[in-house]
Design a protein around this motif. Structure first.
Motif, PDB file in Angstrom:
ATOM      1  N   THR A  90      49.411  49.021  59.177  1.00  0.00           N
ATOM      2  CA  THR A  90      49.173  47.793  58.874  1.00  0.00           C
ATOM      3  C   THR A  90      47.308  47.730  58.916  1.00  0.00           C
ATOM      4  OG1 THR A  90      49.991  46.774  60.524  1.00  0.00           O
ATOM      5  CG2 THR A  90      49.453  45.603  59.487  1.00  0.00           C
ATOM      6  N   ARG A  91      46.514  47.379  57.939  1.00  0.00           N
ATOM      7  CA  ARG A  91      45.602  47.404  57.093  1.00  0.00           C
ATOM      8  C   ARG A  91      45.561  46.006  56.070  1.00  0.00           C
ATOM      9  NH1 ARG A  91      47.640  52.405  56.705  1.00  0.00           N
ATOM     10  NH2 ARG A  91      45.988  54.405  57.835  1.00  0.00           N
ATOM     11  N   ALA A  92      43.811  46.006  56.051  1.00  0.00           N
ATOM     12  CA  ALA A  92      43.489  44.576  55.612  1.00  0.00           C
ATOM     13  C   ALA A  92      43.440  44.808  53.830  1.00  0.00           C
ATOM     14  CB  ALA A  92      42.368  44.211  56.262  1.00  0.00           C
ATOM     15  N   TYR A  93      44.455  44.381  53.288  1.00  0.00           N
ATOM     16  CA  TYR A  93      43.693  44.190  51.758  1.00  0.00           C
ATOM     17  C   TYR A  93      43.182  43.506  51.176  1.00  0.00           C
ATOM     18  CZ  TYR A  93      46.911  47.998  52.321  1.00  0.00           C
ATOM     19  OH  TYR A  93      47.456  49.506  52.495  1.00  0.00           O
ATOM     20  N   ARG A  94      42.185  42.787  50.287  1.00  0.00           N
ATOM     21  CA  ARG A  94      41.821  41.996  49.864  1.00  0.00           C
ATOM     22  C   ARG A  94      41.915  41.512  48.613  1.00  0.00           C
ATOM     23  NH1 ARG A  94      38.985  41.560  45.481  1.00  0.00           N
ATOM     24  NH2 ARG A  94      38.646  43.105  44.343  1.00  0.00           N
ATOM     25  N   PRO A  95      42.982  40.422  48.002  1.00  0.00           N
ATOM     26  CA  PRO A  95      43.970  39.930  47.396  1.00  0.00           C
ATOM     27  C   PRO A  95      43.234  40.794  46.096  1.00  0.00           C
ATOM     28  CG  PRO A  95      42.794  38.036  48.499  1.00  0.00           C
ATOM     29  CD  PRO A  95      42.622  39.517  49.358  1.00  0.00           C
ATOM     30  N   PHE A  96      44.083  40.613  45.436  1.00  0.00           N
ATOM     31  CA  PHE A  96      43.695  40.927  44.016  1.00  0.00           C
ATOM     32  C   PHE A  96      43.343  39.583  42.817  1.00  0.00           C
ATOM     33  CE2 PHE A  96      44.352  41.445  39.158  1.00  0.00           C
ATOM     34  CZ  PHE A  96      43.349  42.732  39.024  1.00  0.00           C
ATOM     35  N   ARG A  97      41.913  38.983  42.634  1.00  0.00           N
ATOM     36  CA  ARG A  97      41.862  37.942  41.892  1.00  0.00           C
ATOM     37  C   ARG A  97      42.361  38.010  40.437  1.00  0.00           C
ATOM     38  NH1 ARG A  97      40.701  33.436  44.493  1.00  0.00           N
ATOM     39  NH2 ARG A  97      41.016  33.720  46.863  1.00  0.00           N
ATOM     40  N   GLY A  98      42.227  39.473  39.946  1.00  0.00           N
ATOM     41  CA  GLY A  98      41.824  38.709  38.329  1.00  0.00           C
ATOM     42  C   GLY A  98      40.934  40.463  38.050  1.00  0.00           C
ATOM     43  N   MET A  99      40.701  40.308  36.650  1.00  0.00           N
ATOM     44  CA  MET A  99      39.618  41.237  36.411  1.00  0.00           C
ATOM     45  C   MET A  99      39.007  40.568  36.368  1.00  0.00           C
ATOM     46  SD  MET A  99      41.028  44.483  35.975  1.00  0.00           S
ATOM     47  CE  MET A  99      39.549  44.970  34.919  1.00  0.00           C
ATOM     48  N   ALA A 100      37.165  40.936  36.607  1.00  0.00           N
ATOM     49  CA  ALA A 100      35.851  40.066  35.944  1.00  0.00           C
ATOM     50  C   ALA A 100      35.209  39.466  33.875  1.00  0.00           C
ATOM     51  CB  ALA A 100      34.812  40.621  37.336  1.00  0.00           C
ATOM     52  N   LEU A 101      35.818  38.902  33.971  1.00  0.00           N
ATOM     53  CA  LEU A 101      35.677  38.788  32.634  1.00  0.00           C
ATOM     54  C   LEU A 101      33.871  38.804  32.208  1.00  0.00           C
ATOM     55  CD1 LEU A 101      37.527  35.186  31.905  1.00  0.00           C
ATOM     56  CD2 LEU A 101      38.479  37.988  31.901  1.00  0.00           C
ATOM     57  N   THR A 102      34.155  39.638  31.261  1.00  0.00           N
ATOM     58  CA  THR A 102      32.595  40.657  30.429  1.00  0.00           C
ATOM     59  C   THR A 102      32.100  39.030  29.458  1.00  0.00           C
ATOM     60  OG1 THR A 102      33.469  41.745  29.103  1.00  0.00           O
ATOM     61  CG2 THR A 102      33.326  42.408  31.226  1.00  0.00           C
ATOM     62  N   ARG A 103      30.811  39.387  28.604  1.00  0.00           N
ATOM     63  CA  ARG A 103      30.938  38.308  27.735  1.00  0.00           C
ATOM     64  C   ARG A 103      31.198  38.173  26.651  1.00  0.00           C
ATOM     65  NH1 ARG A 103      24.438  38.078  26.562  1.00  0.00           N
ATOM     66  NH2 ARG A 103      24.719  37.390  28.769  1.00  0.00           N
ATOM     67  N   LEU A 104      31.977  39.911  26.516  1.00  0.00           N
ATOM     68  CA  LEU A 104      32.820  39.827  25.325  1.00  0.00           C
ATOM     69  C   LEU A 104      34.296  39.681  25.467  1.00  0.00           C
ATOM     70  CD1 LEU A 104      33.176  41.207  22.817  1.00  0.00           C
ATOM     71  CD2 LEU A 104      33.930  43.256  24.288  1.00  0.00           C
ATOM     72  N   HIS A 105      34.672  39.534  26.347  1.00  0.00           N
ATOM     73  CA  HIS A 105      36.242  38.911  26.978  1.00  0.00           C
ATOM     74  C   HIS A 105      35.735  37.460  27.117  1.00  0.00           C
ATOM     75  CE1 HIS A 105      36.824  42.127  29.962  1.00  0.00           C
ATOM     76  NE2 HIS A 105      37.395  42.570  29.055  1.00  0.00           N
ATOM     77  N   ARG A 106      35.203  36.910  27.384  1.00  0.00           N
ATOM     78  CA  ARG A 106      34.993  35.263  27.175  1.00  0.00           C
ATOM     79  C   ARG A 106      34.508  34.713  25.579  1.00  0.00           C
ATOM     80  NH1 ARG A 106      30.497  35.119  30.852  1.00  0.00           N
ATOM     81  NH2 ARG A 106      31.352  35.950  32.242  1.00  0.00           N
ATOM     82  N   GLN A 107      33.990  35.931  24.814  1.00  0.00           N
ATOM     83  CA  GLN A 107      33.859  34.887  23.478  1.00  0.00           C
ATOM     84  C   GLN A 107      35.642  35.289  22.681  1.00  0.00           C
ATOM     85  OE1 GLN A 107      29.988  37.928  21.792  1.00  0.00           O
ATOM     86  NE2 GLN A 107      28.753  36.850  23.043  1.00  0.00           N
ATOM     87  N   ARG A 108      36.065  36.315  22.734  1.00  0.00           N
ATOM     88  CA  ARG A 108      37.697  36.232  22.541  1.00  0.00           C
ATOM     89  C   ARG A 108      38.658  35.560  23.001  1.00  0.00           C
ATOM     90  NH1 ARG A 108      37.675  43.509  23.704  1.00  0.00           N
ATOM     91  NH2 ARG A 108      36.651  43.662  21.371  1.00  0.00           N
ATOM     92  N   ARG A 109      38.346  34.960  24.187  1.00  0.00           N
ATOM     93  CA  ARG A 109      39.104  33.861  24.892  1.00  0.00           C
ATOM     94  C   ARG A 109      38.626  32.238  24.498  1.00  0.00           C
ATOM     95  NH1 ARG A 109      38.937  32.831  30.599  1.00  0.00           N
ATOM     96  NH2 ARG A 109      40.908  31.484  29.949  1.00  0.00           N
ATOM     97  N   LEU A 110      37.788  33.150  23.468  1.00  0.00           N
ATOM     98  CA  LEU A 110      37.371  31.068  22.370  1.00  0.00           C
ATOM     99  C   LEU A 110      37.482  31.435  20.905  1.00  0.00           C
ATOM    100  CD1 LEU A 110      33.845  30.576  23.418  1.00  0.00           C
ATOM    101  CD2 LEU A 110      35.666  29.172  24.447  1.00  0.00           C
TER     102      LEU A 110
END
Length: 110
Positions: A90-110
């Motif tokens: 039984t180990r502690a795990y950090r919950p996965f919140r999703g990938m960190a968005l880069t500037r290129l990701h944000r531009q593509r989303r917009l």
């Protein structure tokens, strides 16, 4: 007492070898207590380790400090609880919140 070894091992539900070894130990040392062993004795038994794990799995939000205070009838340290949980898998795990968005990701989303 005059009883046979077979009668004794059936009474205590153990093997004849155990009775023979206890008899030899009593003849050599005059007592049947275990001989001293090297190393520090464990604070918890395997049954208590299982109880610690079951207590933690019932409520995973409980801290190791509160588990140490409530899981057993005697006081154990927080580190002992953490070690027992770690060895049980039984180990502690950090919950996965999703990938960190880069500037290129944000531009593509917009």
């Amino acid at each position: 007492m005059g009883a046979t070894r077979r009668h004794i091992d059936r009474t205590f539900n153990c093997s004849q070898t155990t009775i023979s070894k206890l008899l030899i130990r009593y003849q050599q040392t005059g007592q049947t207590q275990d001989r001293p062993r090297s190393g520090r004795p464990r604070v918890t038994t395997p049954d208590e380790d299982h109880n610690i794990r079951q207590t933690h799995l019932r409520n995973r939000c409980v801290t190791a400090t509160s588990t140490a205070a409530t899981a057993l009838g005697h006081v154990i340290s927080r580190r002992t609880v953490l070690r027992r949980l770690y060895t049980a898998g039984t180990r502690a795990y950090r919950p996965f919140r999703g990938m960190a968005l880069t500037r290129l990701h944000r531009q593509r989303r917009l």
